[in-house]
Design a protein around this motif. Structure first.
Motif, PDB file in Angstrom:
ATOM      1  N   SER A  20       0.819  -1.214   0.000  1.00 54.71           N
ATOM      2  CA  SER A  20       0.000   0.000   0.000  1.00 54.71           C
ATOM      3  C   SER A  20       0.856   1.270   0.000  1.00 54.71           C
ATOM      4  CB  SER A  20      -0.961   0.007   1.197  1.00 54.71           C
ATOM      5  OG  SER A  20      -0.295   0.350   2.392  1.00 54.71           O
ATOM      6  N   LEU A  21       2.151   1.140   0.298  1.00 46.89           N
ATOM      7  CA  LEU A  21       3.062   2.292   0.241  1.00 46.89           C
ATOM      8  C   LEU A  21       3.026   2.958  -1.131  1.00 46.89           C
ATOM      9  CD1 LEU A  21       6.431   1.385   1.998  1.00 46.89           C
ATOM     10  CD2 LEU A  21       4.881   3.233   2.556  1.00 46.89           C
ATOM     11  N   TYR A  22       2.897   2.148  -2.150  1.00 49.13           N
ATOM     12  CA  TYR A  22       2.864   2.662  -3.526  1.00 49.13           C
ATOM     13  C   TYR A  22       1.754   3.694  -3.705  1.00 49.13           C
ATOM     14  CZ  TYR A  22       2.391   2.719  -8.581  1.00 49.13           C
ATOM     15  OH  TYR A  22       2.298   3.119  -9.889  1.00 49.13           O
ATOM     16  N   PHE A  23       0.637   3.487  -3.032  1.00 51.25           N
ATOM     17  CA  PHE A  23      -0.524   4.371  -3.188  1.00 51.25           C
ATOM     18  C   PHE A  23      -0.494   5.578  -2.244  1.00 51.25           C
ATOM     19  CE2 PHE A  23      -1.837   0.104  -4.471  1.00 51.25           C
ATOM     20  CZ  PHE A  23      -2.192   0.368  -5.793  1.00 51.25           C
ATOM     21  N   ILE A  24       0.352   5.542  -1.239  1.00 47.91           N
ATOM     22  CA  ILE A  24       0.437   6.668  -0.313  1.00 47.91           C
ATOM     23  C   ILE A  24       1.179   7.831  -0.946  1.00 47.91           C
ATOM     24  CG2 ILE A  24       1.410   7.447   1.896  1.00 47.91           C
ATOM     25  CD1 ILE A  24       0.716   4.705   3.046  1.00 47.91           C
ATOM     26  N   GLY A  25       2.228   7.534  -1.675  1.00 49.00           N
ATOM     27  CA  GLY A  25       3.001   8.582  -2.338  1.00 49.00           C
ATOM     28  C   GLY A  25       4.226   8.971  -1.538  1.00 49.00           C
ATOM     29  N   ARG A  26       5.299   9.243  -2.246  1.00 49.61           N
ATOM     30  CA  ARG A  26       6.594   9.534  -1.630  1.00 49.61           C
ATOM     31  C   ARG A  26       6.534  10.736  -0.685  1.00 49.61           C
ATOM     32  NH1 ARG A  26      11.371   9.347  -5.634  1.00 49.61           N
ATOM     33  NH2 ARG A  26      10.914   7.157  -5.329  1.00 49.61           N
ATOM     34  N   LYS A  27       5.854  11.795  -1.110  1.00 51.59           N
ATOM     35  CA  LYS A  27       5.784  13.017  -0.299  1.00 51.59           C
ATOM     36  C   LYS A  27       5.091  12.747   1.043  1.00 51.59           C
ATOM     37  CE  LYS A  27       3.858  17.665  -0.388  1.00 51.59           C
ATOM     38  NZ  LYS A  27       2.880  18.523  -1.040  1.00 51.59           N
ATOM     39  N   ASP A  28       3.973  12.022   0.998  1.00 52.43           N
ATOM     40  CA  ASP A  28       3.244  11.733   2.233  1.00 52.43           C
ATOM     41  C   ASP A  28       3.981  10.712   3.107  1.00 52.43           C
ATOM     42  OD1 ASP A  28       1.147  13.524   1.879  1.00 52.43           O
ATOM     43  OD2 ASP A  28       0.014  12.101   0.652  1.00 52.43           O
ATOM     44  N   ILE A  29       4.688   9.791   2.496  1.00 57.83           N
ATOM     45  CA  ILE A  29       5.488   8.842   3.283  1.00 57.83           C
ATOM     46  C   ILE A  29       6.532   9.622   4.076  1.00 57.83           C
ATOM     47  CG2 ILE A  29       7.201   6.988   3.172  1.00 57.83           C
ATOM     48  CD1 ILE A  29       5.636   5.949   0.705  1.00 57.83           C
ATOM     49  N   LYS A  30       7.225  10.521   3.382  1.00 57.89           N
ATOM     50  CA  LYS A  30       8.245  11.332   4.049  1.00 57.89           C
ATOM     51  C   LYS A  30       7.618  12.201   5.144  1.00 57.89           C
ATOM     52  CE  LYS A  30      11.925  14.585   3.022  1.00 57.89           C
ATOM     53  NZ  LYS A  30      12.597  15.391   2.003  1.00 57.89           N
ATOM     54  N   ARG A  31       6.452  12.730   4.877  1.00 54.68           N
ATOM     55  CA  ARG A  31       5.778  13.612   5.837  1.00 54.68           C
ATOM     56  C   ARG A  31       5.315  12.863   7.086  1.00 54.68           C
ATOM     57  NH1 ARG A  31      -0.051  16.515   4.666  1.00 54.68           N
ATOM     58  NH2 ARG A  31      -0.204  17.620   6.649  1.00 54.68           N
ATOM     59  N   PHE A  32       4.730  11.690   6.922  1.00 55.56           N
ATOM     60  CA  PHE A  32       4.100  10.982   8.034  1.00 55.56           C
ATOM     61  C   PHE A  32       4.961   9.880   8.656  1.00 55.56           C
ATOM     62  CE2 PHE A  32       0.259  12.269   5.448  1.00 55.56           C
ATOM     63  CZ  PHE A  32      -0.038  13.354   6.262  1.00 55.56           C
ATOM     64  N   PHE A  33       6.092   9.577   8.064  1.00 55.96           N
ATOM     65  CA  PHE A  33       6.940   8.490   8.548  1.00 55.96           C
ATOM     66  C   PHE A  33       7.419   8.677   9.992  1.00 55.96           C
ATOM     67  CE2 PHE A  33      10.973   6.120   8.822  1.00 55.96           C
ATOM     68  CZ  PHE A  33      10.508   4.853   8.505  1.00 55.96           C
ATOM     69  N   PRO A  34       7.930   9.860  10.378  1.00 54.88           N
ATOM     70  CA  PRO A  34       8.434   9.989  11.756  1.00 54.88           C
ATOM     71  C   PRO A  34       7.378   9.706  12.830  1.00 54.88           C
ATOM     72  CG  PRO A  34       9.224  11.809  10.409  1.00 54.88           C
ATOM     73  CD  PRO A  34       8.214  11.073   9.588  1.00 54.88           C
ATOM     74  N   ALA A  35       6.200  10.300  12.720  1.00 53.26           N
ATOM     75  CA  ALA A  35       5.150  10.069  13.725  1.00 53.26           C
ATOM     76  C   ALA A  35       4.700   8.615  13.705  1.00 53.26           C
ATOM     77  CB  ALA A  35       3.962  11.002  13.468  1.00 53.26           C
TER      78      ALA A  35
END
Length: 158
Positions: A20-35
């Motif tokens: 499902s990472l593919y559908f989240i998008g790189r920008k949002d992964i980077k944004r939400f990964f730390p929390a």
């Protein structure tokens, strides 16, 4: 449920979550990964406490964190956290509603099915307590994301 079927189910659960990472998008992964990682670590610690206190048990041996809880923590829990942030961050009520629905599904119908399939069962927790166990982390996740975004905005200003 046999250990072999449990292993296949665990692998599928983790694989589908990671895909499902593919559908989240790189920008949002980077944004939400730390929390998401911070709340994931908190969940791992809570799972250790839950296993030690026998809030739930898995039917198959060996009863180890790596076979039982780890697939849930590295699969659905992490990615549900990331998806709910992606879908609802900025609207706290919507965020809580989505989390409540997802955790209610997990605590009730999914847990009832898991017991029938002899996957896991609740022992010293009832379903409402199990729901609260997961849901109480939702406001913390939102707060973590809020603090991370606030700190990154203040860093950009300087």
């Amino acid at each position: 449920m046999s250990f072999k079927i449990q292993s296949i189910l665990n692998i599928c659960m983790v694989t589908i979550s990671w895909l499902s990472l593919y559908f989240i998008g790189r920008k949002d992964i980077k944004r939400f990964f730390p929390a998401t990682i911070i709340i994931g670590i908190i969940e791992i610690l809570h799972a250790k406490v839950g296993k030690d206190r026998k809030w739930w048990v898995f039917y198959n041996k060996p009863n180890t964190y790596f076979v039982d809880e780890l697939p849930f923590n590295t699969g659905p829990f992490i990615f549900i956290s990331m998806w709910t942030l992606k879908i609802a961050f900025g609207n706290f009520k919507k965020f809580l509603l989505i989390n409540a629905l997802i955790h209610a599904f997990f605590a009730f119908p999914y847990t009832f099915a898991a017991k029938k399939l002899k996957y896991y069962t609740l022992v010293r927790f009832n379903n409402v307590q199990f729901f609260i166990y997961f849901f109480m982390k939702a406001p913390l996740l939102y707060l973590l994301q809020y603090l991370i975004e606030r700190s990154t905005k203040s860093l950009r200003k300087h």
